[in-house]
Design a protein around this motif. Structure first.
Motif, short mmCIF file in Angstrom:
data_model
loop_
_atom_site.label_atom_id
_atom_site.label_comp_id
_atom_site.label_asym_id
_atom_site.label_seq_id
_atom_site.Cartn_x
_atom_site.Cartn_y
_atom_site.Cartn_z
N UNK A 131 0.81 -1.22 0.00
CA UNK A 131 0.00 0.00 0.00
C UNK A 131 0.84 1.27 0.00
N UNK A 134 1.33 2.79 -3.33
CA UNK A 134 0.06 3.22 -3.93
C UNK A 134 -0.35 4.60 -3.42
N UNK A 135 0.14 4.96 -2.23
CA UNK A 135 -0.26 6.24 -1.64
C UNK A 135 0.61 7.37 -2.17
N UNK A 136 0.54 7.61 -3.46
CA UNK A 136 1.33 8.69 -4.05
C UNK A 136 0.61 9.24 -5.25
N UNK A 171 2.21 10.62 -7.51
CA UNK A 171 3.28 10.57 -8.52
C UNK A 171 3.63 11.97 -9.03
N UNK A 192 5.84 3.06 -9.32
CA UNK A 192 5.03 2.44 -10.38
C UNK A 192 5.44 0.98 -10.57
N UNK A 198 3.85 -1.07 -8.05
CA UNK A 198 2.42 -1.24 -8.35
C UNK A 198 2.23 -2.35 -9.38
N UNK A 199 3.13 -2.35 -10.37
CA UNK A 199 3.02 -3.40 -11.38
C UNK A 199 3.25 -4.77 -10.76
N UNK A 248 0.21 -5.85 -9.07
CA UNK A 248 -0.79 -6.37 -10.01
C UNK A 248 -0.42 -7.81 -10.38
N UNK A 255 -3.88 -6.62 -5.32
CA UNK A 255 -4.94 -5.61 -5.28
C UNK A 255 -6.31 -6.28 -5.21
N UNK A 305 -10.66 -3.52 -7.90
CA UNK A 305 -9.67 -2.68 -8.59
C UNK A 305 -9.25 -3.33 -9.90
N UNK A 306 -8.95 -4.62 -9.80
CA UNK A 306 -8.49 -5.33 -11.01
C UNK A 306 -9.56 -5.28 -12.08
N UNK A 357 -1.03 2.57 -16.79
CA UNK A 357 0.41 2.58 -16.57
C UNK A 357 0.72 2.93 -15.11
N UNK A 358 0.12 4.02 -14.64
CA UNK A 358 0.45 4.49 -13.30
C UNK A 358 0.03 3.52 -12.21
N UNK A 359 -1.01 2.75 -12.48
CA UNK A 359 -1.48 1.82 -11.46
C UNK A 359 -0.89 0.42 -11.60
N UNK A 360 0.00 0.27 -12.54
CA UNK A 360 0.71 -1.00 -12.64
C UNK A 360 0.07 -2.02 -13.56
N UNK A 361 -1.00 -1.63 -14.27
CA UNK A 361 -1.64 -2.56 -15.22
C UNK A 361 -0.94 -2.43 -16.57
N UNK A 362 0.26 -3.01 -16.64
CA UNK A 362 1.12 -2.70 -17.77
C UNK A 362 0.79 -3.50 -19.02
N UNK A 399 3.23 16.95 -13.86
CA UNK A 399 3.82 16.14 -14.92
C UNK A 399 4.52 16.95 -16.00
N UNK A 440 -5.27 8.48 -8.02
CA UNK A 440 -4.87 8.68 -6.63
C UNK A 440 -6.04 9.26 -5.83
N UNK A 489 -7.13 7.41 -2.56
CA UNK A 489 -6.82 8.08 -1.29
C UNK A 489 -7.54 9.43 -1.20
N UNK A 505 -6.31 12.02 1.70
CA UNK A 505 -5.06 12.76 1.48
C UNK A 505 -5.25 13.73 0.32
#
Lengths: 465, 274
Positions: free
Chosen positions: A361, A364-366, A368, A387, A390-391, A394, A399, A403-404, B59-64, B152, B191, B195, B198
């Protein structure tokens, strides 16, 4: 989603935001440090030279990380030459055992300790105390944290979450002194208390900011001078340092000293920069009789072995990324990360040191936003590591299924332009309906406390003309 | 700019607009402004209908795997064009910086990299490629304008000062710098969904800075930030403020948006409302 040993940052954040006072402290303190740091570099170097300097520092550290075995061997040989006993510790337990063995062999009873994040990482102090060795933190911030039975909430400023009143209360409770909130008086009380301990101590423990391979020297940077007393007065000195702390030598040290204090506290240099090479030699009047250094692995070899992750070992623990991070600022500091290293660097290394399953987690708390990368004095591209975690998350199915499902369904729609157009129209229709047909009073609760959807119109190429 | 030919060295430049999924729904006016501006400068702008999203959320969430598929779709859609302009700094940065990393050392990576090399955020394209000087074009827009630096833009190598320079080229525009100009507004794409606590505090910090600027218009280069700040602004019941994308402001300053004062201003609090 596996729940086993997983740390929930979400829950920690929900708890942390209850304490408005702490939030306020941390937010303003980190903001001030962030601004001061920026000003210090702008004033002393200017943007271009600063960029040059941090890239140079990054290259030097990267080079060390790439050739870590070689540089460590060189350091070890030179440290031994200077009379230091060099140990390698596989993990936290091994490091603590080594410390205890040294303490027992030398019949040490009282330990004065200067600030070191690595000893927090291995949980050394509780082990020393459990073994009957009284141990005093001598860095003022750490001392207060110790008095309060608390843990540091920042790599550089461990008591960033505490105010004067809570410090005063801890002093009354633990040291039996009269209540005062005056920082000078509080400091004087701590100083008086510690002086007594320094005189009796037979063991000093410190960390190291840098280890110089060309001479086997450990460099310790402090502002209070406590480290100098802690390492010079007792008979025995143990240095505990991460094995990645080594740099080639004094020439490179110049680069890092320019960067470290400015990044950490906006000072041109820390008040004390102490270079320690071996034990006392005749005719020297002071210094320890024996010096041990424990080079800690504890997961670092594995990080080093990964071509992409190894960049993270460049870190010099200045804490600039913590101060720059708007998330760190808004969660009351490091405690919300539930880990010894917090903020962006913590979110990047904790999953590697302790496992992604536990700490997935954190990355994930960013948002970016990249502020951490911008301030990093060794230019670690922290967002890219977040990142990457996070990948991994996945890939390891860490997760929630919802979410998925959401991301996969979303991506599926996006791959099909017709579906996408349809979905956009539907979103517009729903959005408009929910927004009260375009009235400005409409409110769509997309997420807690925010609405971002009202009155969607959509882009039509025809509407350009 | 006198030679409004849309050509470079005698070759006609084919420009495509990548509206981005977010601007498509929430800030179509930034797309309209982009097209009008470029057409006014003499470029032919095409809107490829098959476009969807650059894959940034994935991409950012890791679902590449998903992001890779969307990257391939981007490459296919924009293959015929010399230049791709987009009114979003974060999408441009994703395409240029992030998507190529999905393909290792393959030829596909080269294709994605080539797409990245010819993709520009609209204002970036105007300033860095076309080297437009708004003063020469007679840009004029009265008002007290403040600027939020979207995070960005860092990925495009754009500093706050670069955009401040653009604003300084517009006559009658009084620029009021925002405190903590480069502070993240807390949107961060998904994000804000994951979250909200935050993110909500972050946008609150941003509102404080924006409020203290005492401006009548807030501009930035990303729809996401604009939506987030504008939405929070409206809910906080703060005084009237216009929220515009940078390219809308530029198009307005050149008199290209006159007929569109209220049309297409998507989000409440954006466009002319707030």
């Amino acid at each position: 989603m596996r729940e086993s040993s997983h740390f929930s940052m979400k829950q920690a954040v929900d708890r942390a935001v209850q304490d408005r006072e702490v939030l306020q402290f941390v937010s303003s303190a980190t903001q001030l440090k962030y601004e001061a740091r920026k000003e210090a570099f702008a004033h002393d170097f200017g943007h271009k030279r600063y960029q040059h300097l941090r890239q140079l520092a990054g290259r030097i550290r990267q080079d060390v990380v790439e050739n870590l075995d070689h540089v460590l061997d060189q350091f070890t040989a030179n440290a031994q030459q200077a009379g230091t006993v060099v140990h390698r510790a596989r993990d936290a337990r091994h490091a603590n055992e080594l410390c205890l063995q040294i303490a027992k062999a030398n019949e040490c009873r009282l330990c004065v300790k200067s600030k070191s994040m690595v000893t927090e990482e291995i949980g050394l102090v509780p082990d020393l105390i459990a073994a009957g060795i009284e141990t005093i933190e001598t860095d003022l911030g750490e001392f207060i944290v110790q008095l309060d039975g608390d843990t540091p909430s920042h790599i550089v400023t461990p008591m960033i979450h505490k105010n004067r009143a809570s410090v005063a209360r801890a002093f009354v409770r633990e040291l039996g002194v009269e209540y005062t909130e005056d920082p000078e008086q509080l400091t004087a009380i701590a100083r008086e208390y510690m002086r007594g301990k320094y005189r009796q101590a037979d063991l000093g423990i410190s960390g190291a900011n840098f280890l110089l391979a060309d001479s086997g020297t450990a460099v310790v940077c402090t502002n209070e001078g406590n480290a100098d007393l802690a390492v010079n007065m007792p008979r025995i000195h143990i240095i505990v340092a991460g094995m990645e702390k080594v740099i080639p030598g004094h020439r490179e040290l110049a680069v890092f000293l320019k960067l470290l204090a400015r990044s950490a506290t906006a000072q041109p240099l820390t008040v004390y920069t102490t270079c320690l090479t071996g034990p006392r030699r005749p005719p020297e009047q002071d210094g320890p009789e024996r010096v041990h250094i424990i080079l800690l692995d504890n997961g670092r070899s594995a990080i080093q072995a990964d071509l992409t992750s190894r960049e993270l070992l460049r870190c010099i623990r200045c804490g600039a990324c913590l101060n720059a991070c708007p998330v760190f600022r808004n969660v009351g500091g490091g405690h919300a990360y539930g880990a010894v290293y917090s903020g962006p660097i913590g979110a990047a290394i904790m999953p590697l040191l302790q496992g992604l399953e536990t700490y997935h987690e954190l990355p994930e708390a960013s948002s970016l936003c990249g502020a951490c990368y911008e301030v990093c004095p060794v230019s670690i591209d922290l967002p890219s590591h977040l990142i990457r975690h996070r990948r991994e998350g996945v890939d390891q199915h860490l997760h929630s299924w919802s979410d998925r499902f959401m991301y996969r369904a979303w991506a599926y729609v996006l791959q099909h332009p017709t579906l996408y157009r349809g979905a956009q129209s539907m979103a517009r229709w729903v959005g408009r309906a929910l927004a009260g047909a375009g009235s400005s009073g409409g409110r769509v609760p997309v997420t807690q406390g925010r609405s971002m959807l009202p009155g969607i119109v959509g882009f039509h190429p025809e509407s350009v003309r | 700019m006198n030679e409004r030919a849309g050509t470079r060295c005698g070759i006609r430049v084919r420009v495509a607009l990548f509206i981005t999924c977010l601007a498509d729904s929430f800030s179509p006016r930034s797309g309209i402004a982009t097209v009008r501006l470029l057409e006014w400068l003499g470029y032919e702008v095409v809107f490829p209908r098959a476009q969807t999203c650059c894959g940034q959320p994935m991409f950012n969430n890791g679902y590449h795997d998903e992001a890779s598929r969307l990257a391939r779709h981007m490459v296919d859609v924009f293959e015929p064009f010399d230049v791709v302009v987009t009114p979003s700094g974060s999408c441009a940065a994703t395409i240029r910086e992030n998507l190529p990393t999905l393909f290792g050392d393959t030829t596909e990576a080269d294709e994605v990299r080539r797409l990245g090399a010819r993709t520009f955020e609209t204002v970036e394209f105007l300033m860095r490629v076309l080297k437009v000087d708004l003063r020469e074009l007679g840009a004029c827009r009265p008002g007290r304008v403040t600027y939020h630096y979207s995070c960005h833009l860092r990925g495009l190598g754009i500093q706050p000062a670069d955009m401040e320079r653009v604003l300084s080229q517009i006559a009658d525009l009084e620029y009021v710098p925002m405190e903590r100009i480069d502070l993240c507004c807390g949107f961060g794409g998904t994000f804000a969904l994951h979250y909200p606590t935050i993110s909500g505090q972050m946008v609150h910090d941003k509102l404080e800075c924006a409020r203290r600027a005492e401006a009548d218009t807030l501009v930035c280069n990303d729809t996401g930030c604009l939506m987030n700040i504008a939405g929070a602004w409206r809910r906080a019941g703060l005084p009237r403020m216009q929220f515009l994308s940078m390219v809308e402001l530029i198009a307005e300053s050149l008199g290209l948006m006159g007929d569109l004062d209220s049309v297409g201003s998507g989000v409440d609090g954006m466009g002319t409302h707030a």
